[in-house]
Design a protein around this motif. Structure first.
Motif, short mmCIF file in Angstrom:
data_model
loop_
_atom_site.label_atom_id
_atom_site.label_comp_id
_atom_site.label_asym_id
_atom_site.label_seq_id
_atom_site.Cartn_x
_atom_site.Cartn_y
_atom_site.Cartn_z
N PRO A 1 0.82 -1.23 0.00
CA PRO A 1 0.00 0.00 0.00
C PRO A 1 0.85 1.28 0.00
CG PRO A 1 -0.89 -1.58 1.56
CD PRO A 1 0.42 -2.13 1.11
N LEU A 2 1.92 1.29 0.79
CA LEU A 2 2.78 2.47 0.79
C LEU A 2 3.45 2.67 -0.57
CD1 LEU A 2 4.50 2.30 4.30
CD2 LEU A 2 2.72 3.88 3.54
N GLY A 3 3.85 1.57 -1.22
CA GLY A 3 4.46 1.68 -2.53
C GLY A 3 3.50 2.20 -3.58
N VAL A 4 2.25 1.74 -3.52
CA VAL A 4 1.24 2.24 -4.45
C VAL A 4 1.02 3.73 -4.22
CG1 VAL A 4 -1.20 2.11 -5.07
CG2 VAL A 4 0.11 0.00 -4.70
N ARG A 57 6.08 10.16 -2.26
CA ARG A 57 7.38 9.54 -2.54
C ARG A 57 8.51 10.32 -1.88
NH1 ARG A 57 7.60 10.39 -7.57
NH2 ARG A 57 6.28 8.64 -8.16
N ARG A 58 8.44 11.64 -1.96
CA ARG A 58 9.48 12.45 -1.34
C ARG A 58 9.45 12.34 0.18
NH1 ARG A 58 7.79 15.83 -5.58
NH2 ARG A 58 6.30 16.91 -4.21
N ALA A 59 8.29 12.12 0.76
CA ALA A 59 8.20 11.98 2.21
C ALA A 59 8.67 10.62 2.69
CB ALA A 59 6.76 12.23 2.67
N PRO A 63 12.64 -2.70 -0.12
CA PRO A 63 12.49 -3.11 -1.52
C PRO A 63 11.03 -3.26 -1.94
CG PRO A 63 14.17 -4.44 -0.43
CD PRO A 63 13.48 -3.66 0.63
N ALA A 64 10.17 -3.73 -1.04
CA ALA A 64 8.76 -3.86 -1.39
C ALA A 64 8.15 -2.51 -1.73
CB ALA A 64 8.00 -4.51 -0.23
N ILE A 65 8.49 -1.48 -0.96
CA ILE A 65 7.94 -0.15 -1.21
C ILE A 65 8.56 0.47 -2.46
CG2 ILE A 65 7.67 2.17 -0.25
CD1 ILE A 65 7.76 0.95 2.53
#
Length: 674
Positions: free
Chosen positions: A155-158, A167-169, A211-213
């Motif tokens: 979810p965070l990666g999406v 993404r910057r945060a 890596p997942a994110i």
């Protein structure tokens, strides 16, 4: 007349390399003039070290009466511990017949008889190696860590893939999680969550979730804009676009995120044993303490086999990646082609994806029968056979492995000494002397200049801030020594990774041969590499570099291969039709268009190399790695170890921002000619 003036002035224009060469000459002159002045020698009793050690003592004294522990941290530990106990109880209840049958059936359904046979042989090998109970404990620990990592990371990666602000945060947090040496945060985790399986699972999750994110965010951000625009024009909501367009088209690359999460979790279980996490890590640590590769190698092989079985099951032809690859990748490539041709390709890929969603790869009737037989047989044998692997079916080759290591140490000494000495005298010693004898302000100015030129203003200021923080923390000298080791290791890693990644992208047959080797290299615990390297190269920095290269090459190769394969097929066809040779196609088309993936590979190579800094500290690498090891092992030096870990993070962030900034920096404007 104006045209003549422009051409005349252009005729006296200096070459592009003149300005960089002049700046470099100024730095050389400044170094020769100020060499040996303005250095910051290491001080073990620096105030930051003492302050952190005193903070640890305060936490120890107030653990049982602080609300943070009583009402928050303890509940997290109990939840993770309960989840581990659940997985462990189920696995032990199945016993070796049940686990073998269920794993074989799942693999058979996912990939057919080949994958099923691989799973049966792989699970059985845990018992043959005499490591059944340790393997079950490791499987339970990895299952908990991977489950939590994916539940949080995807979810965070999406979110990061859809939102540049998110993404910057998130990126700085990921940098700290991934670059912080493992031993540096094992000590705080043991302080907050005690020792045992919960602390080990949380440590493994922290290490495996970045890596997942990152890869999920990359997959979402690379989805064809044409497909997204088409979905929006048809009236789809943001939720429908996410689940019907973004996720299906990003699924092949997201499968790589699952793969990398499992690989990272398995590589972390060994270090987690240092805080009493159960599993195969105990056997490897015991072999390291006794200086016997024969004890370490079977446990390392068991971890590799476990990784290969899980990887092949999850990414089998009927699994998540391959079943979606044709439609998803075609839509992505076509959408990026642009124009009418790109729209048609995107629509064709969308149709293929729709077909996949409506009718996924079918499971043959024979495979269903075979999987059912395996499950029934495994469950039926649980009350008949012992739940632990029989001792008379194990194989012991500890003595043979130790003899082979001794033979290599004796017969290859001249060759390994030559390689070690050549690298030390030609690269390591001169670079370390340069960095440690230069004034701190000159090094900071050089980093600022390079970062500004390569990546722009903001990354340059970030790099400068990291260096200034390192100086204030009192770890400047050891950071420069660590930077020397990292620079040499990353250089060799990128060279090997580019060569192997390009070869794999251009040859499916070579890629199929290389894939299990990469799995083995990436999942084999870093500690396993230490003793052979130690026997061959002795206690030097080169030993740490050798282990770092082996550890960091696999993700670099995978990312380079994935980036080149993602180059739009229409572009490759156009270049080929224009008469480009294979070499021109690679250098003029594929590598430039795969720039983002290659820079991500460089980023991951830096991160993975820094992750090995602490492990290298165990075999003579010194500098920040040794400081972290000392801080973890000696209570009075806790502040030294934690500050050294923070300095490693700052060093990694500095290098990371330069590579990421180079990717985001806009291309220079085209010159206008009259």
């Amino acid at each position: 007349m104006s045209t003549t003036a422009v051409s005349t002035s252009a005729g006296f224009r200096l070459p592009k390399w003149t300005a960089p060469a002049g700046v470099a000459a100024l730095f050389v002159v400044a170094y020769l003039v100020f060499r040996g002045t303005g250095t910051l020698p290491h001080d073990k009793e620096a105030p930051p070290f003492l302050a952190v050690t005193e903070l640890r003592e305060w936490i120890d004294d107030h653990r049982n009466d602080n609300p943070l522990f009583l009402y928050f941290l303890n509940y997290i530990r109990l939840f993770v511990g309960g989840l581990y106990d659940l997985f462990q109880t189920v696995l032990y209840a199945l016993g070796w017949p049940g686990i073998t049958g269920v794993m074989g059936a799942l693999a058979w359904l996912a990939g057919g008889w080949r994958t099923g046979t691989l799973a049966l042989a792989g699970v059985s090998s845990f018992g043959v190696l005499g490591l059944w109970e340790s393997s079950v404990d490791t499987l339970a620990l990895v299952a908990v860590a991977v489950l939590l990592s994916l539940a949080i990371g995807i979810p965070l990666g999406v979110w990061a893939g859809l939102s540049g602000r998110a993404r910057r945060a998130i990126t700085p947090v990921l940098d700290v999680m991934q670059i912080m040496p493992t031993l540096a945060y094992l000590a705080p985790l043991a302080l907050f969550f005690h020792i045992g399986a919960p602390a080990g699972a949380i440590a493994t999750m922290i290490y495996s979730i970045p890596p997942a994110i990152r890869i999920t965010a990359l997959a979402i951000s690379q989805v064809s804009p044409t497909a997204v625009e088409a979905s929006a024009s048809l009236g789809a909501t943001r939720r429908q676009t996410l689940f019907k367009v973004h996720l299906p088209l990003a699924r092949p690359t997201m499968a790589l995120a699952v793969n990398q999460t499992i690989m990272m979790a398995l590589s972390m279980v060994v270090i987690a044993n240092l805080i009493s996490a159960p599993g195969l890590g105990g056997d490897i640590i015991r072999g390291l303490s006794r200086a016997q590769v024969g004890i370490m190698l079977p446990a390392g092989v068991a971890i590799v086999i476990m990784a290969v079985v899980l990887d092949r099951t999850l990414t089998a032809p009927r699994g998540s990646a391959a079943a979606w690859r044709s439609g998803g990748s075609e839509a992505t490539r076509g959408g990026e082609g642009g124009g009418i041709r790109g729209d048609r390709a995107a629509s064709r890929g969308e149709a293929v994806n729709t077909a996949h969603r409506k009718s996924p790869a079918k499971v043959e009737r024979g495979d269903l029968v075979a999987a059912g037989v395996l499950v029934v047989a495994g469950l039926a044998l649980i009350p008949v056979l012992p739940r632990t692997w029989p001792e008379n079916l194990t194989v012991n080759f500890v003595a043979e492995v130790n003899d082979a290591v001794h033979w290599a140490e004796t017969n290859w000494y001249a060759v390994t000494t030559f390689i070690k000495d050549l690298t030390s005298h030609a690269l390591l010693n001169p670079l370390e002397s340069l960095l440690t004898s230069a004034p701190w302000w000159l090094v900071a100015l050089a980093v600022l200049t390079v970062a500004w030129r390569v990546s722009g203003v903001r990354p340059a200021l970030t790099a400068l801030g990291c260096l200034l923080a390192i100086a204030l923390l009192g770890t400047w000298e050891h950071t420069m020594q660590t930077m020397t080791t990292v620079a040499v290791a990353v250089l060799v890693t990128l060279l090997i990774g580019l060569l192997l990644g390009v070869a794999a992208a251009r040859s499916p047959r070579y890629s199929a041969v290389q894939r299990p080797i990469l799995d083995a290299a990436q999942t084999m615990p870093a500690f396993v590499y230490l003793l052979p390297a130690l026997a061959l190269f002795g206690t030097t920095r080169f030993t740490a570099i050798f282990a770092s290269i082996i550890y960091a090459v696999p993700p670099v190769v995978r990312l380079v291969e994935d980036g080149i394969k993602a180059v739009p097929a229409t572009v490759v066809e156009a270049a080929t039709a224009a008469g480009s040779t294979p070499g021109q196609l690679l250098w003029k088309v594929q590598l430039p268009m795969a720039r983002r993936a290659i820079l991500l590979a460089a980023n991951q190579g830096i991160v993975m190399t820094l992750a090995m800094v602490v492990v290298g500290g165990l075999v003579g690498a010194g500098a920040l790695g040794y400081d972290v090891v000392v801080g973890f092992s000696q209570r009075t030096d806790f502040g030294l170890g934690l500050i050294a870990g923070i300095a490693t993070v700052l060093l990694g962030v500095m290098l990371d921002r330069i590579t990421q900034g180079a990717d985001r920096r806009p291309s220079p404007r085209k010159r206008k000619f009259t």
